[in-house]
Design a protein around this motif. Structure first.
Motif, mmCIF file in Angstrom:
data_model
loop_
_atom_site.group_PDB
_atom_site.id
_atom_site.type_symbol
_atom_site.label_atom_id
_atom_site.label_comp_id
_atom_site.label_asym_id
_atom_site.label_seq_id
_atom_site.Cartn_x
_atom_site.Cartn_y
_atom_site.Cartn_z
ATOM 1 N N ALA A 139 -17.387 -4.278 17.928
ATOM 2 C CA ALA A 139 -17.063 -3.256 19.011
ATOM 3 C C ALA A 139 -17.658 -1.931 19.183
ATOM 4 C CB ALA A 139 -15.620 -2.880 18.822
ATOM 5 N N GLY A 140 -18.231 -1.362 18.099
ATOM 6 C CA GLY A 140 -19.018 -0.272 18.257
ATOM 7 C C GLY A 140 -20.397 -0.410 18.458
ATOM 8 N N GLY A 141 -21.075 -1.665 18.188
ATOM 9 C CA GLY A 141 -22.331 -2.056 18.270
ATOM 10 C C GLY A 141 -23.403 -1.313 17.735
ATOM 11 N N ILE B 174 -15.222 1.702 9.832
ATOM 12 C CA ILE B 174 -13.773 1.451 9.933
ATOM 13 C C ILE B 174 -13.060 2.850 9.840
ATOM 14 C CG2 ILE B 174 -12.020 0.588 8.698
ATOM 15 C CD1 ILE B 174 -13.941 -1.693 7.450
ATOM 16 N N ALA B 175 -12.123 3.081 10.781
ATOM 17 C CA ALA B 175 -11.263 4.274 10.648
ATOM 18 C C ALA B 175 -9.844 4.206 10.584
ATOM 19 C CB ALA B 175 -11.442 4.880 12.122
ATOM 20 N N PHE B 176 -9.091 5.075 10.076
ATOM 21 C CA PHE B 176 -7.789 4.681 9.764
ATOM 22 C C PHE B 176 -6.785 5.556 10.123
ATOM 23 C CE2 PHE B 176 -4.133 6.110 6.893
ATOM 24 C CZ PHE B 176 -3.542 4.672 6.806
ATOM 25 N N GLN B 177 -5.552 5.173 10.636
ATOM 26 C CA GLN B 177 -4.481 5.968 11.284
ATOM 27 C C GLN B 177 -3.077 5.826 10.570
ATOM 28 O OE1 GLN B 177 -4.362 6.494 15.579
ATOM 29 N NE2 GLN B 177 -2.222 6.855 15.574
ATOM 30 N N GLN B 178 -2.506 6.725 10.231
ATOM 31 C CA GLN B 178 -1.201 6.586 9.563
ATOM 32 C C GLN B 178 -0.008 6.304 10.436
ATOM 33 O OE1 GLN B 178 -1.113 7.179 6.088
ATOM 34 N NE2 GLN B 178 1.151 6.994 5.892
ATOM 35 N N LEU B 179 0.757 5.310 10.159
ATOM 36 C CA LEU B 179 1.903 4.859 10.967
ATOM 37 C C LEU B 179 3.223 5.012 10.625
ATOM 38 C CD1 LEU B 179 0.655 1.065 12.117
ATOM 39 C CD2 LEU B 179 0.276 3.383 13.587
ATOM 40 N N TYR C 236 -6.322 0.124 9.956
ATOM 41 C CA TYR C 236 -7.673 0.406 9.978
ATOM 42 C C TYR C 236 -8.229 -0.290 11.093
ATOM 43 C CZ TYR C 236 -7.101 2.093 5.159
ATOM 44 O OH TYR C 236 -6.840 2.944 3.986
ATOM 45 N N ALA C 237 -9.209 0.120 11.774
ATOM 46 C CA ALA C 237 -9.945 -0.607 12.635
ATOM 47 C C ALA C 237 -11.406 0.327 12.928
ATOM 48 C CB ALA C 237 -9.130 -0.585 13.963
ATOM 49 N N GLU C 238 -12.160 -0.555 13.870
ATOM 50 C CA GLU C 238 -13.183 0.318 14.353
ATOM 51 C C GLU C 238 -12.651 1.517 15.434
ATOM 52 O OE1 GLU C 238 -16.854 -1.960 15.496
ATOM 53 O OE2 GLU C 238 -15.682 -3.786 15.332
ATOM 54 N N PRO C 239 -13.507 2.394 15.356
ATOM 55 C CA PRO C 239 -12.936 3.596 16.032
ATOM 56 C C PRO C 239 -12.589 3.378 17.331
ATOM 57 C CG PRO C 239 -14.880 4.286 14.619
ATOM 58 C CD PRO C 239 -14.703 2.755 14.636
ATOM 59 N N SER C 240 -13.158 2.720 18.287
ATOM 60 C CA SER C 240 -12.924 2.267 19.626
ATOM 61 C C SER C 240 -11.662 1.532 19.638
ATOM 62 C CB SER C 240 -14.172 1.638 20.137
ATOM 63 O OG SER C 240 -14.561 0.390 19.703
ATOM 64 N N MET C 241 -11.300 0.745 18.768
ATOM 65 C CA MET C 241 -10.155 0.087 18.752
ATOM 66 C C MET C 241 -9.028 0.621 18.189
ATOM 67 S SD MET C 241 -11.766 -3.661 17.507
ATOM 68 C CE MET C 241 -10.302 -4.495 17.720
ATOM 69 N N PRO D 130 -13.271 -7.759 13.547
ATOM 70 C CA PRO D 130 -13.811 -8.100 14.838
ATOM 71 C C PRO D 130 -13.438 -9.331 15.141
ATOM 72 C CG PRO D 130 -15.532 -7.245 13.176
ATOM 73 C CD PRO D 130 -14.008 -7.327 12.392
ATOM 74 N N PRO D 131 -13.773 -9.678 16.496
ATOM 75 C CA PRO D 131 -13.002 -11.078 16.992
ATOM 76 C C PRO D 131 -13.447 -12.203 16.413
ATOM 77 C CG PRO D 131 -14.464 -10.098 18.428
ATOM 78 C CD PRO D 131 -14.482 -8.973 17.255
ATOM 79 N N SER D 132 -14.440 -12.393 15.479
ATOM 80 C CA SER D 132 -14.871 -13.655 14.840
ATOM 81 C C SER D 132 -13.748 -14.048 13.672
ATOM 82 C CB SER D 132 -16.447 -13.492 14.329
ATOM 83 O OG SER D 132 -16.174 -12.367 13.349
ATOM 84 N N PHE D 133 -13.010 -13.048 13.056
ATOM 85 C CA PHE D 133 -12.111 -13.331 12.198
ATOM 86 C C PHE D 133 -11.360 -14.706 12.598
ATOM 87 C CE2 PHE D 133 -7.961 -12.881 10.117
ATOM 88 C CZ PHE D 133 -8.458 -13.151 8.909
ATOM 89 N N PRO D 134 -11.094 -15.817 11.481
ATOM 90 C CA PRO D 134 -10.849 -17.332 12.138
ATOM 91 C C PRO D 134 -9.346 -17.432 12.066
ATOM 92 C CG PRO D 134 -11.573 -17.118 9.666
ATOM 93 C CD PRO D 134 -11.972 -15.882 10.281
ATOM 94 N N PHE D 135 -8.584 -16.451 11.447
ATOM 95 C CA PHE D 135 -7.047 -16.560 11.606
ATOM 96 C C PHE D 135 -6.464 -15.594 12.398
ATOM 97 C CE2 PHE D 135 -7.566 -18.774 7.176
ATOM 98 C CZ PHE D 135 -7.869 -19.761 7.742
ATOM 99 N N GLY D 136 -5.052 -15.855 12.740
ATOM 100 C CA GLY D 136 -4.254 -14.627 13.488
ATOM 101 C C GLY D 136 -4.268 -13.621 12.500
ATOM 102 N N GLY D 137 -3.814 -13.895 10.974
ATOM 103 C CA GLY D 137 -3.746 -12.948 10.179
ATOM 104 C C GLY D 137 -4.073 -13.496 8.849
ATOM 105 N N MET D 138 -4.235 -12.627 7.766
ATOM 106 C CA MET D 138 -4.150 -13.220 6.337
ATOM 107 C C MET D 138 -3.661 -12.102 5.494
ATOM 108 S SD MET D 138 -5.109 -15.519 4.397
ATOM 109 C CE MET D 138 -4.588 -15.135 2.697
#
Length: 644
Positions: free
Chosen positions: A161-163, A248-253, A260-265, A301-309
Motif C-alpha cells: 500500500a505504501g509503495g 507496519i504500524a500499530f493501533q491499540q483497540l 497492525y497494518a501499513e500506515p495508510s491502512m 497486503p492484498p496478496s495474502f491467500p486466505f481471509g484470515g489465519m
C-alpha cells in the motif's frame, strides 16, 4: 504401518520420561498431556502421513530460531535449535524439510552430527531430514530457505500500500512451514518456540508470539539492521509459527487487543475492527478464558491467500474484509474462535481438519449471535449451508468420499481437504448435537472439553469417545448417529439447517425481479451484506443483458467496495458473458490474491470458452507473480496456457 513398527521397538511405558519436560509445579498437567500425545501418536488415526516425523522415537518440543531476513536474496538464513524428547534406544530424529539448504548440524556442545537429506517427494511433502543423535537431546541446524520457499512471500515495494518498503509474510498451513523451518511439521507435534529475527532498519518484524522487542534492538557489527525477539511459551502446532515484516504500524483497540497494518491502512482497519475487544469478552463468556495473552490483528497486503489465519496472538487478515461498515467481521469472529478450537485443541492430523474448522464455524456463529444478534447469526449459518451444498456438488455429490468429516488424505496434498464440507458440515454436526442435548448442556460440555484437552492434539475417535463419556445420556448418541456423521459420506437426515427469516423476503425479491425486471422489488439500501449476497447468488445464471445492465447501473456492482458483493456479482456476470463487467473482472483479480475469490473466478472464466478463457489467461499471466503459492497452486490447475 509406521506406528506398528515403532510400538514394537518402544513399549509405551518407556516413552518420553515425564521428568524430562515441564516444571515441578506443572508436572501433573504435563504428564497428562504427554500421555495423551503418546496415545494419539500410537493410534491409527494419529499417524500423520503428511509428515516424515517418527514422534514415538524422537519428538521436537521446542524450536529456537535465529534468522536474518535477507530481502535481497529473498531467503531466511541462520539457525534453528531444536529441543527433543528422545525415547530410550532411539538413535535418530527425522524432520520435515522442503528445499532447505542445510549447512551444518551440531549437538548442544557444538559437536558435528551426521545428517542425511532423503529423496524429495516432488510435491508439497518435501524430503525427510534424518539426523543421527549420538545421545543428543538438543541439536542446532545452520541452514537457509530457498528463494522460492512456498510458505514465504517476498513483496516488492510497489506491491504494498505504501509503495516504498518491501514486505515479507508467511503462510504455514497446512504443511508449508517446512520450507523455512526444519522441524517436525505435523499439527499433532506441538512445540513451544522463540525467535530472534534481524531485518534492515525501516522494516518492522512481527510474529505470532509475545513480542519482546517491539521496536527492535541494535545488531552488533551491523548498524543497518535491527533484531526483533519473540517468545511463545505454550506448545503450538508448527503451522502456527508465523512472521511478517514491512512498514507496519500499530493501533491499540482495547485492553488486550489492537491492529497492525501499513500506515495508510491503519485508520480504516481500526475503525472496521473496533468491536474486537467485545468479541473476545463474548468468546470468553461462552467457552472460558482466552489463554494467549493478547489478541491482535495484522492486516496484510492484498496478496495474502486466505481471509484470515489464526496465528496465536496475531491473526493475519486480508484487506478484503475491510468493507467500511463492519459487515464482514464474522471472519474475525472465526479467527478468534480458533484460539480455542484449532490453537488450543488441534487436529492431530490433516485427515481431521474438520476438528479445527467445524468447531470454529460453530463457535464463530455463537460469537456473532452474542455481539450482533440472533438474526445476523442465522443469516450467516444459512449462507454457510448453501456454501456446503455447493462444495458437496463440487466433490461429486452426497455419496462422494470427501463429503465425510474424517478424510483419508494419504498420498494427497492436505490442502485437498480444506473445503466448506469440513467447515460447514462440521458446524451442522455440532448444531445437531446441540439441538439434541440442549444448548446449556452442550455449552457446559464444550467449555469443559477445551479445558481438559488444552494444548493437546485430538482425533475424531478421541472426540467421539469424549462425547460418549462426558456429554450424552441414554440413547442420545445412537439417535444422533455419531459414526455416520463423522466417517460416512453425505449429510444425515437429522442435520439441523438454520434458516433465516429475513432471507424469505430476499427470495421473494429474486422471484419478482426474474419475473418482471423491476428493481422496485429490491430493498437494497435496507439489506445487510448477507441479504445482498443471498440475492446475487440466488439469481439465475441465464439473465438477459438488459437485466444485468439494470442491476449494475442501479447498484454499481462492478465498483463495489465490499469484496463479497463484488465477487458474487462477477460470478453472475461471467456466467452470463456480460461484456461490461470485463474491466471489473480484471481489476478485481489483479487487486488481490485471496484464493476464495480468485480460484472460482478463474475457473468460471475458463468454463466460458472463447469468451472467458483468453481473458483468464491474459489476466493470470500478469497476476501470477503477485499471488502467494497457496493461490497459484490452485489456479495453475485451472488456467491452461492455451498452447495445446
Amino acid at each position: 504401518m509406521m506406528f506398528a513398527r515403532i510400538l514394537g521397538l518402544f513399549p509405551l511405558a518407556l516413552l518420553f520420561p515425564i521428568a524430562a519436560c515441564g516444571s515441578a509445579g506443572d508436572a501433573g498437567g504435563t504428564a497428562a498431556a504427554q500421555e495423551n500425545a503418546v496415545s494419539i501418536f500410537a493410534s491409527e488415526e494419529g499417524v500423520d502421513t503428511h509428515s516424515y516425523a517418527r514422534p514415538l522415537e524422537a519428538r521436537v518440543t521446542h524450536v529456537a530460531l535465529d534468522l536474518n531476513a535477507d530481502f535481497d536474496a529473498q531467503r531466511m538464513v541462520g539457525t534453528a535449535t531444536l529441543d527433543l524428547e528422545v525415547a530410550e534406544g532411539a538413535e535418530e530424529v527425522v524432520l520435515d524439510s522442503k528445499d532447505l539448504e542445510i549447512r551444518e548440524v551440531v549437538n548442544g556442545d557444538g559437536e558435528t552430527l551426521q545428517w542425511e537429506m532423503g529423496e524429495d517427494s516432488g510435491d508439497a511433502h518435501g524430503a525427510p531430514l534424518t539426523i543421527r543423535l549420538g545421545g543428543a537431546t538438543r541439536i542446532k541446524i545452520t541452514y537457509a530457505s530457498a528463494p522460492g520457499a512456498e510458505a514465504l512471500q517476498w513483496l516488492e515495494p510497489e506491491q504494498t500500500a505504501g509503495g516504498e518498503t518491501p514486505y515479507l509474510f508467511s503462510q504455514g498451513q497446512a504443511i508449508l512451514n517446512r520450507s523455512w523451518i526444519p522441524t517436525q511439521d505435523s499439527p499433532g507435534i506441538r512445540q513451544s518456540w522463540d525467535a530472534r529475527i534481524t531485518a534492515p532498519r525501516g522494516i518492522r518484524v512481527v510474529m505470532s508470539a509475545e513480542m519482546l522487542t517491539p521496536d527492535g534492538e541494535p545488531v552488533d557489527g551491523e548498524p543497518g539492521r535491527l533484531a526483533y525477539r519473540f517468545k511463545m511459551d505454550e506448545p503450538v502446532a508448527p503451522y502456527l509459527i508465523a512472521i511478517a515484516a514491512g512498514d507496519i504500524a500499530f493501533q491499540q483497540l482495547g485492553e488486550r487487543t489492537g491492529v497492525y497494518a501499513e500506515p495508510s491502512m491503519l485508520a480504516d482497519a481500526a475503525a472496521e475492527f473496533e468491536d474486537l475487544e467485545e468479541m473476545v469478552i463474548a468468546a470468553e463468556a461462552l467457552y472460558g478464558e482466552y489463554r494467549w495473552g493478547r489478541y491482535d490483528l495484522l492486516v496484510l497486503p492484498p496478496s495474502f491467500p486466505f481471509g484470515g489465519m489464526e496465528n496465536p496472538r496475531l491473526t493475519f487478515v486480508t484487506p478484503t474484509v475491510i468493507a467500511g461498515d463492519k459487515s464482514l467481521v464474522s471472519l474475525i469472529a472465526h479467527e478468534l474462535a480458533h484460539s480455542w478450537s484449532g490453537n488450543l485443541v488441534t487436529n492431530a492430523t490433516w485427515d481431521d481438519f474438520w476438528l479445527n474448522e467445524g468447531f470454529t464455524v460453530y463457535f464463530e456463529n455463537r460469537i456473532m449471535e452474542a455481539v450482533y444478534g440472533t438474526e445476523q447469526a442465522a443469516m450467516l449459518a444459512d449462507l454457510g449451508w448453501t456454501d456446503m451444498m455447493e462444495d458437496v456438488e463440487a466433490v461429486g455429490g452426497l455419496t462422494a468420499a470427501d463429503t465425510a468429516l474424517h478424510l483419508d488424505l494419504d498420498g494427497r496434498d492436505p490442502d485437498d481437504g480444506m473445503t466448506d464440507i469440513a467447515y460447514e458440515k462440521g458446524a451442522v454436526f455440532l448444531r445437531t448435537i446441540e439441538r439434541t442435548v440442549g444448548r446449556a448442556r452442550f455449552d457446559a460440555w464444550l467449555r469443559d472439553y477445551f479445558d481438559r484437552h488444552a494444548f493437546q492434539p485430538q482425533t475424531s475417535a478421541g472426540l467421539l469417545s469424549d462425547m460418549r463419556a462426558n456429554l450424552f445420556e441414554g440413547d442420545e448418541a445412537d439417535r444422533i448417529g455419531l459414526d455416520e456423521w463423522v466417517y460416512e459420506p453425505g449429510l444425515p437426515e437429522n442435520a439441523v439447517h438454520i434458516q433465516s427469516n429475513r432471507f424469505r423476503a430476499v427470495d421473494q425479491a429474486i422471484e419478482n425481479f426474474v419475473d418482471n425486471g423491476s428493481i422496485a422489488v429490491i430493498n437494497w439500501p435496507e439489506w445487510t451484506t448477507q441479504e445482498r449476497q443471498r440475492f446475487l447468488n440466488g439469481l439465475p445464471r441465464d439473465l438477459s443483458e438488459e437485466r444485468l445492465e439494470t442491476l449494475d447501473e442501479s447498484f454499481d456492482f462492478s465498483e463495489a467496495r465490499n469484496s463479497e458483493i463484488r465477487f458474487a456479482w462477477l460470478k453472475l456476470a461471467i456466467a452470463n458473458r456480460f461484456d461490461p463487467a470485463r474491466d471489473s473482472i480484471e481489476e478485481f483479480l489483479l487487486s488481490m490474491g485471496r484464493r476464495k475469490f480468485v480460484a472460482p473466478l478463474f475457473e468460471a472464466l475458463m468454463e466460458e470458452g472463447d469468451w472467458g478463457a483468453p481473458l483468464a489467461r491474459r489476466i493470470y499471466a500478469e497476476a501470477r507473480s503477485r499471488y502467494h503459492s497457496v493461490t497459484t497452486g490452485t489456479v495453475d490447475e485451472l488456467v491452461d496456457t492455451g498452447d495445446d
